[in-house]
Scaffold this active site. Structure first.
Site, mmCIF file in Angstrom:
data_model
loop_
_atom_site.group_PDB
_atom_site.id
_atom_site.type_symbol
_atom_site.label_atom_id
_atom_site.label_comp_id
_atom_site.label_asym_id
_atom_site.label_seq_id
_atom_site.Cartn_x
_atom_site.Cartn_y
_atom_site.Cartn_z
ATOM 1 N N SER A 1 74.266 22.476 -0.681
ATOM 2 C CA SER A 1 74.504 23.852 -0.229
ATOM 3 C C SER A 1 74.431 23.947 1.287
ATOM 4 C CB SER A 1 73.425 24.743 -0.848
ATOM 5 O OG SER A 1 73.346 25.969 -0.161
ATOM 6 N N TYR B 1 64.955 27.201 -2.474
ATOM 7 C CA TYR B 1 66.291 26.810 -2.960
ATOM 8 C C TYR B 1 66.867 25.730 -2.045
ATOM 9 C CZ TYR B 1 71.360 27.025 -3.636
ATOM 10 O OH TYR B 1 72.671 26.685 -3.834
HETATM 11 N N1 LIG Z 1 78.487 29.888 -5.315
HETATM 12 C C1 LIG Z 1 78.075 29.545 -4.096
HETATM 13 O O1 LIG Z 1 78.339 30.245 -3.124
HETATM 14 C C2 LIG Z 1 77.309 28.273 -3.876
HETATM 15 C C3 LIG Z 1 76.998 27.913 -2.552
HETATM 16 C C4 LIG Z 1 76.295 26.741 -2.326
HETATM 17 C C5 LIG Z 1 75.924 25.933 -3.377
HETATM 18 N N2 LIG Z 1 76.214 26.319 -4.671
HETATM 19 C C6 LIG Z 1 75.787 25.431 -5.757
HETATM 20 O O2 LIG Z 1 76.926 25.149 -6.556
HETATM 21 C C7 LIG Z 1 76.538 24.990 -7.913
HETATM 22 C C8 LIG Z 1 77.333 25.938 -8.788
HETATM 23 O O3 LIG Z 1 77.071 27.265 -8.360
HETATM 24 P P1 LIG Z 1 77.696 28.548 -9.071
HETATM 25 O O4 LIG Z 1 77.958 29.528 -8.006
HETATM 26 O O5 LIG Z 1 78.767 28.122 -9.982
HETATM 27 O O6 LIG Z 1 76.415 29.044 -9.881
HETATM 28 P P2 LIG Z 1 76.278 29.570 -11.397
HETATM 29 O O7 LIG Z 1 74.884 30.086 -11.502
HETATM 30 O O8 LIG Z 1 77.403 30.471 -11.736
HETATM 31 O O9 LIG Z 1 76.433 28.234 -12.239
HETATM 32 C C9 LIG Z 1 75.364 27.357 -12.517
HETATM 33 C C10 LIG Z 1 75.298 27.158 -14.013
HETATM 34 O O10 LIG Z 1 74.264 26.221 -14.287
HETATM 35 C C11 LIG Z 1 73.580 26.616 -15.436
HETATM 36 N N3 LIG Z 1 72.221 26.070 -15.351
HETATM 37 C C12 LIG Z 1 71.229 26.464 -14.499
HETATM 38 N N4 LIG Z 1 70.112 25.750 -14.722
HETATM 39 C C13 LIG Z 1 70.405 24.874 -15.723
HETATM 40 C C14 LIG Z 1 69.666 23.878 -16.396
HETATM 41 N N5 LIG Z 1 68.384 23.644 -16.091
HETATM 42 N N6 LIG Z 1 70.263 23.187 -17.387
HETATM 43 C C15 LIG Z 1 71.556 23.413 -17.729
HETATM 44 N N7 LIG Z 1 72.310 24.360 -17.120
HETATM 45 C C16 LIG Z 1 71.735 25.077 -16.124
HETATM 46 C C17 LIG Z 1 73.597 28.128 -15.431
HETATM 47 O O11 LIG Z 1 73.495 28.671 -16.742
HETATM 48 C C18 LIG Z 1 74.943 28.432 -14.788
HETATM 49 O O12 LIG Z 1 75.937 28.729 -15.748
HETATM 50 C C19 LIG Z 1 75.026 25.228 -7.944
HETATM 51 O O13 LIG Z 1 74.391 23.985 -7.839
HETATM 52 C C20 LIG Z 1 74.775 26.044 -6.694
HETATM 53 O O14 LIG Z 1 73.455 25.884 -6.241
HETATM 54 C C21 LIG Z 1 76.909 27.453 -4.931
#
Ligand SMILES: NC(=O)c1ccc[n+]([C@@H]2O[C@H](COP(=O)([O-])OP(=O)(O)OC[C@H]3O[C@@H](n4cnc5c(N)ncnc54)[C@H](O)[C@@H]3O)[C@@H](O)[C@H]2O)c1
Length: 337
Positions: A142, A167
């Site tokens: 991230s 985080y």
């Molecule tokens: N969306 C953003 O702007 C952004 C920015 C930087 C990093 N990220 C990272 O990208 C990745 C995807 O983000 P996103 O926006 O799609 O988030 P999101 O929350 O929509 O998707 C993450 C998914 O992981 C699942 N999950 C969480 N903990 C879990 C576990 N212990 N076991 C199994 N499943 C689990 C959740 O149910 C969720 O559906 C994440 O790692 C997030 O930290 C996202």
């Protein structure tokens, strides 16, 4: 290729699964469908991938999809019994770990969830890759790892030793853990530092969604740090394209095992300009409640994407107005507004 996408019911995992299926890969999606935000949105994303809710609901049981090239399993990443068994049985070529407890602000309320999913869960992923000859592990890091850094734009050659939230600390830990496993067990890992991803099917805890929802319901929006914030917003299709290019590139050309990339738009947008774009697209003037800076947050993000351009000839470039328009079109249709 047989590819595991964790977080497949989540925002980014859904898009990446969809694209890889379209390209003819066999994709296995994993997600625990937790209730950090509305689970209906997660079940609806899975429905788009051909998996019915009643099949997806069952734990540790593979759900078939109407698309023969996709299967889904509801599993907790931190499950130390079932994750290793699952890896052993499936024998993936590539693993893309997008599951995580996301969100900066919630990490002040529920720190345990971040250690369980992002640290213990990630260790299970690394062990699964190590013990089953996975050829390449990609994982979500991230922009928050840049923490209190003030030098902009953020470059992957900058030190990232000052996280401002737990985080961010778990994401930095993932990079350190990946480095150790690449070094010890000689498999390639690629960390992806995403910068504020937005677009249709986006996350309800993020600004784009919160602002649109509040404005359409005639409620005030909370504008943190009195609007003095800037974000490198990245459109979901650009993120997906970047991930898929990295998955598809021949690894034989790659000498170094451990890599980390920024995936951002290389452009920082002022929060008030972002709000203006939503206002114009909705034709509604926002009622703004100016708030102080939130603990754990940072004022500005901006990605230097030179290494992504150099290695993959790729740089995200969707203009903010176009992305906002697409989000609002989706939002109105999905919520019948
Ligand atoms: N969306 C953003 O702007 C952004 C920015 C930087 C990093 N990220 C990272 O990208 C990745 C995807 O983000 P996103 O926006 O799609 O988030 P999101 O929350 O929509 O998707 C993450 C998914 O992981 C699942 N999950 C969480 N903990 C879990 C576990 N212990 N076991 C199994 N499943 C689990 C959740 O149910 C969720 O559906 C994440 O790692 C997030 O930290 C996202």
């Amino acid at each position: 290729m047989k590819i595991l996408i964790t977080g497949a019911a989540g925002f980014i995992g859904f898009y990446v699964s969809k694209k890889l299926i379209e390209q003819g890969n066999k994709v296995i999606g994993l997600d625990n469908i937790n209730d950090y935000y509305d689970v209906n949105l997660k079940f609806d994303r899975l429905k788009e991938l051909g998996v019915a809710k009643e099949d997806a609901e069952l734990y540790n049981k593979k759900a078939k999809s109407s698309t023969s090239s996709f299967e889904f399993i509801r599993l907790n990443l931190e499950d130390r019994d079932n994750v290793p068994l699952f890896f052993k049985k499936e024998k993936f070529d590539i693993v893309c770990n997008l599951a995580a407890q996301a969100g900066v602000r919630y990490s002040l309320e529920n720190p345990e969830a971040y250690i369980d999913s992002n640290v213990t869960g990630f260790l299970n992923i690394l062990e699964g890759c190590r013990n089953n000859d996975v050829k390449h592990l990609l994982y979500a890091s991230s922009s928050s790892v840049y923490g209190l850094n003030s030098k902009i734009p953020f470059s992957t050659s900058d030190n990232v030793d000052t996280p401002a939230s737990l985080y961010a600390a778990t994401k930095k830990s993932n990079e350190l853990m990946a480095h150790t496993y690449s070094h010890l067990y000689k498999f390639p890992t690629t960390g992806l530092r995403f910068f504020t991803v937005y677009g249709p099917w986006g996350r309800p805890d993020m600004a784009m969604f919160l602002f649109t929802d509040a404005m359409l319901n005639n409620k005030p929006i909370k504008v943190f740090n009195e609007g003095n914030m800037e974000r490198d917003f990245t459109y979901i299709d650009d993120i997906t394209e970047g991930i898929v290019r990295i998955i598809n590139k021949n690894l034989e050309e790659r000498k170094d095992l451990y890599r980390v990339y920024n995936i951002g738009n290389n452009n920082s947008v002022k929060l008030l300009d972002f709000i203006k774009s939503i206002e114009e697209n909705l034709n509604i003037t926002a009622k703004k409640t100016l708030m102080p800076m939130q603990a754990g947050d940072v004022e500005k993000t901006w990605a230097n994407v030179d290494s992504l351009i150099k290695d993959y000839n790729y740089s995200p470039n969707t203009p903010i107005n176009e992305g906002v328009k697409n989000f609002i079109t989706w939002y109105k249709k999905y919520y019948n507004k």
